[in-house]
Write a protein that holds these residues in place. Structure first.
Motif: not given
Length: 166
Positions: A125, A149, A152, A154, A157-158, A161
């Motif tokens: 990251e 992300e 993770r 998430n 957030a993915a 992006n």
């Protein structure tokens, strides 16, 4: 948009060089050997970038062959070389790239991708965010951050992006 513009500029530059080389050969009434020599000279920039950025290219080859530890070593060596010799960042015109013209951003993104695959999420990251800081319009680190992300769990957030890459 930027990528398409760079591709067009690259093709225009190639056409201009080829036209100029052809005009020179015709104007000077040079023979076949001269045409071959001009052709070889047009290949020099790619060979020169291959020499100057050899760690970056070795890292890419190792990454593609899934030798990720070796690729990490090469990318780190290239980044250290850029720190010692900052002028190497200015020879991007020798090596055409579609998404960014900054070799440091490329190396950080590639390093981040390798580290992500190796499971070093925090280090990955950090590298990817540095690549985005250098060139915010470079879409590849945004894709890698989306993958990070997603790993993770998430999804928001993915998705954010992923949207940045369009």
């Amino acid at each position: 948009m930027r990528t398409s513009r760079w591709k067009v500029q690259y093709l225009v530059a190639l056409a201009a060089m080829a036209t100029g080389a052809y005009a020179m050969v015709r104007w000077m009434e040079l023979g076949t050997a001269s045409v071959v020599l001009v052709g070889l000279l047009l290949l020099v920039p790619g060979r020169l970038s291959g020499f100057l950025w050899r760690e970056l290219y070795r890292g890419r080859r190792l990454q593609q062959s899934e030798s990720l530890d070796g690729a990490v070593t090469e990318y780190r060596a290239f980044l250290a070389k850029l720190e010692r010799h900052p002028w190497l960042r200015r020879v991007w015109w020798l090596a055409w790239a579609a998404y960014t013209r900054d070799p440091k951003a490329m190396a950080l993104n590639n390093l981040g991708g390798c580290l992500l695959e190796l499971g070093h999420v925090g280090q990955a990251e950090e590298c990817l965010r540095q690549a985005v800081a250098i060139d915010p319009l470079y879409p590849v680190p945004h894709v890698n951050l989306a993958e990070l992300e997603a790993k993770r769990g998430n999804a928001v957030a993915a998705a954010a992006n992923r949207l940045l890459t369009n």
